[in-house]
Design an enzyme around this catalytic site. Structure first.
Site, mmCIF file in Angstrom:
data_model
loop_
_atom_site.group_PDB
_atom_site.id
_atom_site.type_symbol
_atom_site.label_atom_id
_atom_site.label_comp_id
_atom_site.label_asym_id
_atom_site.label_seq_id
_atom_site.Cartn_x
_atom_site.Cartn_y
_atom_site.Cartn_z
ATOM 1 N N CYS A 43 7.633 11.811 -19.043
ATOM 2 C CA CYS A 43 8.422 12.077 -17.841
ATOM 3 C C CYS A 43 8.677 13.573 -17.616
ATOM 4 O O CYS A 43 8.366 14.115 -16.559
ATOM 5 C CB CYS A 43 9.743 11.322 -17.944
ATOM 6 S SG CYS A 43 10.836 11.600 -16.571
ATOM 7 N N HIS A 446 28.951 11.408 9.057
ATOM 8 C CA HIS A 446 28.080 11.690 10.203
ATOM 9 C C HIS A 446 27.825 13.198 10.276
ATOM 10 O O HIS A 446 28.773 13.968 10.074
ATOM 11 C CB HIS A 446 28.761 11.241 11.496
ATOM 12 C CG HIS A 446 27.963 11.556 12.727
ATOM 13 N ND1 HIS A 446 26.815 10.860 13.052
ATOM 14 C CD2 HIS A 446 28.130 12.507 13.685
ATOM 15 C CE1 HIS A 446 26.326 11.361 14.178
ATOM 16 N NE2 HIS A 446 27.092 12.359 14.585
HETATM 17 P P1 FAD Z 1 7.308 8.446 -22.810
HETATM 18 O O1 FAD Z 1 7.994 9.307 -21.833
HETATM 19 O O2 FAD Z 1 5.842 8.236 -22.657
HETATM 20 O O3 FAD Z 1 7.596 9.089 -24.237
HETATM 21 C C1 FAD Z 1 6.991 8.612 -25.392
HETATM 22 C C2 FAD Z 1 6.968 9.738 -26.396
HETATM 23 O O4 FAD Z 1 6.605 9.213 -27.660
HETATM 24 C C3 FAD Z 1 5.945 10.829 -26.094
HETATM 25 O O5 FAD Z 1 6.576 12.078 -26.072
HETATM 26 C C4 FAD Z 1 4.934 10.742 -27.240
HETATM 27 O O6 FAD Z 1 4.436 12.016 -27.633
HETATM 28 C C5 FAD Z 1 5.795 10.146 -28.333
HETATM 29 N N1 FAD Z 1 5.035 9.393 -29.345
HETATM 30 C C6 FAD Z 1 4.174 8.367 -29.129
HETATM 31 N N2 FAD Z 1 3.713 7.900 -30.292
HETATM 32 C C7 FAD Z 1 4.286 8.642 -31.268
HETATM 33 C C8 FAD Z 1 4.183 8.655 -32.680
HETATM 34 N N3 FAD Z 1 3.408 7.792 -33.343
HETATM 35 N N4 FAD Z 1 4.897 9.569 -33.365
HETATM 36 C C9 FAD Z 1 5.692 10.457 -32.713
HETATM 37 N N5 FAD Z 1 5.815 10.505 -31.379
HETATM 38 C C10 FAD Z 1 5.131 9.600 -30.669
HETATM 39 N N6 FAD Z 1 8.885 7.370 -13.631
HETATM 40 C C11 FAD Z 1 9.947 7.414 -12.804
HETATM 41 O O7 FAD Z 1 10.923 6.700 -13.029
HETATM 42 N N7 FAD Z 1 9.982 8.270 -11.729
HETATM 43 C C12 FAD Z 1 8.934 9.081 -11.442
HETATM 44 O O8 FAD Z 1 9.002 9.836 -10.462
HETATM 45 C C13 FAD Z 1 7.809 9.050 -12.292
HETATM 46 N N8 FAD Z 1 6.746 9.849 -12.048
HETATM 47 C C14 FAD Z 1 5.686 9.835 -12.903
HETATM 48 C C15 FAD Z 1 4.610 10.660 -12.629
HETATM 49 C C16 FAD Z 1 3.510 10.659 -13.468
HETATM 50 C C17 FAD Z 1 2.352 11.581 -13.169
HETATM 51 C C18 FAD Z 1 3.494 9.814 -14.615
HETATM 52 C C19 FAD Z 1 2.313 9.818 -15.554
HETATM 53 C C20 FAD Z 1 4.548 8.978 -14.890
HETATM 54 C C21 FAD Z 1 5.659 8.971 -14.030
HETATM 55 N N9 FAD Z 1 6.749 8.135 -14.253
HETATM 56 C C22 FAD Z 1 7.810 8.159 -13.406
HETATM 57 C C23 FAD Z 1 6.795 7.203 -15.402
HETATM 58 C C24 FAD Z 1 7.661 7.804 -16.539
HETATM 59 O O9 FAD Z 1 7.118 9.029 -16.939
HETATM 60 C C25 FAD Z 1 7.711 6.838 -17.717
HETATM 61 O O10 FAD Z 1 8.158 5.572 -17.277
HETATM 62 C C26 FAD Z 1 8.653 7.339 -18.794
HETATM 63 O O11 FAD Z 1 8.265 8.596 -19.265
HETATM 64 C C27 FAD Z 1 8.686 6.344 -19.969
HETATM 65 O O12 FAD Z 1 9.555 6.810 -20.956
HETATM 66 P P2 FAD Z 1 9.347 6.379 -22.479
HETATM 67 O O13 FAD Z 1 10.458 7.021 -23.236
HETATM 68 O O14 FAD Z 1 9.180 4.929 -22.572
HETATM 69 O O15 FAD Z 1 7.949 7.006 -22.915
#
Ligand code: FAD
Ligand code: NAD
Length: 467
Positions: A43, A446
């Site tokens: 994100c 408004h």
């Molecule tokens: P992530 O943010 O993916 O974080 C997971 C983390 O775990 C990562 O930093 C990764 O490095 C780490 N990790 C993974 N495996 C391991 C491991 N084995 N050891 C250590 N670290 C590890 N959502 C919205 O709500 N609004 C938006 O406007 C929006 N825009 C987006 C635009 C784009 C281009 C993209 C690609 C996504 C967008 N999203 C948006 C979706 C949003 O980014 C995700 O839903 C959100 O980041 C999910 O959060 P998370 O914590 O589940 O995972």
């Protein structure tokens, strides 16, 4: 191996993991967060935040270009240009501020952050390989393990990322505007970034397998976006299937609805055909957790099928949205601290940051009927809203859906410039169980776009004032 133990280990420092860790720290739970790349996850680093920064810059550039022409409101500027490398640096400073801020918040709340890749040994043991090392040097043991490893972009097997074929991460780091940008997938990423690159001056075309854009939203809602796409000169190839690159590697090979091959030359090809939970490569399979398709299966408290192993965010599947991940993370920390919580939101808002924007909270009329409700639905157009006129953005509308028997609001939909900011009001009204009368009789300032929200509720009651 350095062996350490704690109460809670969080794997992944994205919105799900870092929020869980902050809340756990606030609640006095000894917590270690393991992040292999950069705090803030998808994100903050390569998703929500950088994409909105680029969308903003592209919109500002387009406006400047617009003023350089024959502006009806009397502004004139000389021939604007954009230095995309500088734009990207500006975007990177925003990302840096936010990810740095997450680090400060974690520290302030006593969370220990380990920079490295986690590999699961069992449900209470994790090995960590620090960035740059080839072997694990730390072994963490814990009482509770929270999996928040996020998701990865889906790759097309016949055209893997590399060279001209780019992911959203690459598209958010280009230093030059491509002359021609092909976008595969007319979903969130394809249209948010495709429209932004068109504003930056690229020729953009979009190839979509289905016969319409943004298939996750109802068609009426997507019509103003479709009109804006057509007006911007973005060519849509709907109902086309991607075959791969041509032999020379400079054009996208697609088949149209009639099965005919077409070659579409492009400098860059952004593949945005969805994301999948990040389940491979870190020993997850060794826990043999119950799965829900490709996602880790969780119950209403985000418990997996293994005791004291929890999972949140994109790893647990749709909707893959940052605010859902954060809400789940906050809840899991509270449950571990002894509070009785369940993840049962009345609705999770979804916003698509195209131009115009789309907001959806709760059910539309069709979904409500399918859920067994007899409903009334009414829309109020921005063409009848004074604020929208002053902002030169009268396309779009706000629509409300409520139960016919008791007027309980079950859904809101809106499309228009800036409607993302209405999502909070929509979510609150549904979460608090508002009826049409509550919103219709609330004094809305408004002139604001929010008056269209009040008017939609009044219209559903049969007495809108300004239409
Ligand atoms: P992530 O943010 O993916 O974080 C997971 C983390 O775990 C990562 O930093 C990764 O490095 C780490 N990790 C993974 N495996 C391991 C491991 N084995 N050891 C250590 N670290 C590890 N959502 C919205 O709500 N609004 C938006 O406007 C929006 N825009 C987006 C635009 C784009 C281009 C993209 C690609 C996504 C967008 N999203 C948006 C979706 C949003 O980014 C995700 O839903 C959100 O980041 C999910 O959060 P998370 O914590 O589940 O995972
Ligand atoms: P998406 O699911 O939004 O859209 C993918 C599109 O690609 C769909 O229209 C689908 O029909 C099409 N498609 C699939 N396979 C295809 C093929 N082979 N050829 C042509 N078209 C094909 O996925 P996305 O845009 O990659 O975004 C991934 C996820 O990231 C979203 O589902 C969302 O969870 C998250 N996201 C959210 C936001 C936001 O909240 N504003 C912004 C960006 C991303």
């Amino acid at each position: 191996m350095d062996i350490q133990s704690t109460t809670l280990v969080v794997i992944g420092g994205g919105p799900g993991g870092y929020v869980a860790a902050i809340r756990a720290g606030q609640l006095g739970i000894p917590t270690v967060l393991i992040e292999g790349e950069s705090l803030g996850g998808t994100c903050l680093n390569v998703g929500c935040i950088p994409s909105k920064a680029i969308i903003h810059a592209a919109t500002a550039f387009e406006e400047a270009t617009h003023w350089a022409g024959d502006s009806k409101i009397g502004i004139k500027v000389a021939d604007p240009t954009i230095d995309l490398a500088k734009t990207m640096k500006w975007k990177d400073t925003i990302v840096g501020k936010l990810t740095g801020g997450v680090g400060v918040l974690l520290k302030k709340n006593g969370v220990k952050v380990i920079k490295g890749w986690a590999t699961l040994v069992d449900g209470k043991t994790v090995n960590v390989t620090p960035a740059g090392a080839s072997e694990p040097t730390i072994r963490m043991t814990c009482e509770h393990l929270l999996l928040a490893a996020g998701s990865d972009a889906v790759e097309l097997p016949m055209m893997k990322f590399g060279g001209r074929v780019i992911s959203s991460t690459d598209a958010l780091a280009l230093t030059e505007v491509p002359k021609t940008l092909a976008v595969v997938g007319a979903g969130y990423i394809g249209l948010e970034l495709g429209m932004a690159y068109r504003k930056l001056g690229a020729e953009v075309f979009v190839v979509e397998a289905l016969d319409r854009i943004l298939p996750a939203y109802d068609e009426e809602l997507t019509k103003p976006v479709r009109a804006a796409i057509d007006k911007a000169g973005i060519k849509l190839h709907l109902g086309h299937t991607v075959q791969g690159m041509n032999d020379l590697g400079d054009a996208l090979h697609v088949k149209n609805g009639a099965g005919e091959s077409v070659h579409l030359p492009a400098d860059k090809i952004l593949v945005a055909v969805g994301r999948k939970p990040h389940t491979a490569g870190w020993g997850l399979e060794s826990l043999m957790l119950d799965m829900n398709g490709r996602a880790v299966k969780v119950d209403s408290q985000c418990r997996t099928s293994m005791r004291n192993v929890w999972a949140i965010g994109d790893l647990t599947g749709e909707p893959m949205l940052a605010h859902r991940a954060m809400a789940q993370g906050e809840m899991v920390a509270e449950i571990i601290s002894g509070k009785n919580r369940h993840f049962a939101p009345a609705a999770i808002p979804a916003v698509c940051f195209t131009d115009p924007e789309i907001v959806v909270v709760g059910l539309n009329a069709t979904e409500a009927a399918a859920a067994g409700h007899e409903v009334i639905s009414a829309m109020f157009p921005f063409a009848a809203n004074g604020r929208a006129m002053t902002l030169e953005s009268t396309d779009g509308f706000v629509r409300v859906v409520a139960r016919k028997d008791n007027h309980l609001i079950v859904g809101w939909q809106a499309v228009g410039k800036g409607v993302s900011e209405l999502s909070s009001a929509f979510s609150q009204s549904i979460e608090m169980g508002a009826v049409l009368e509550d919103v219709g009789h609330t004094i809305h300032a408004h002139p604001t776009l929010g008056e269209a929200v009040q008017e939609a509720a009044l219209r559903a009651l049969g007495h809108a004032l300004h239409i």
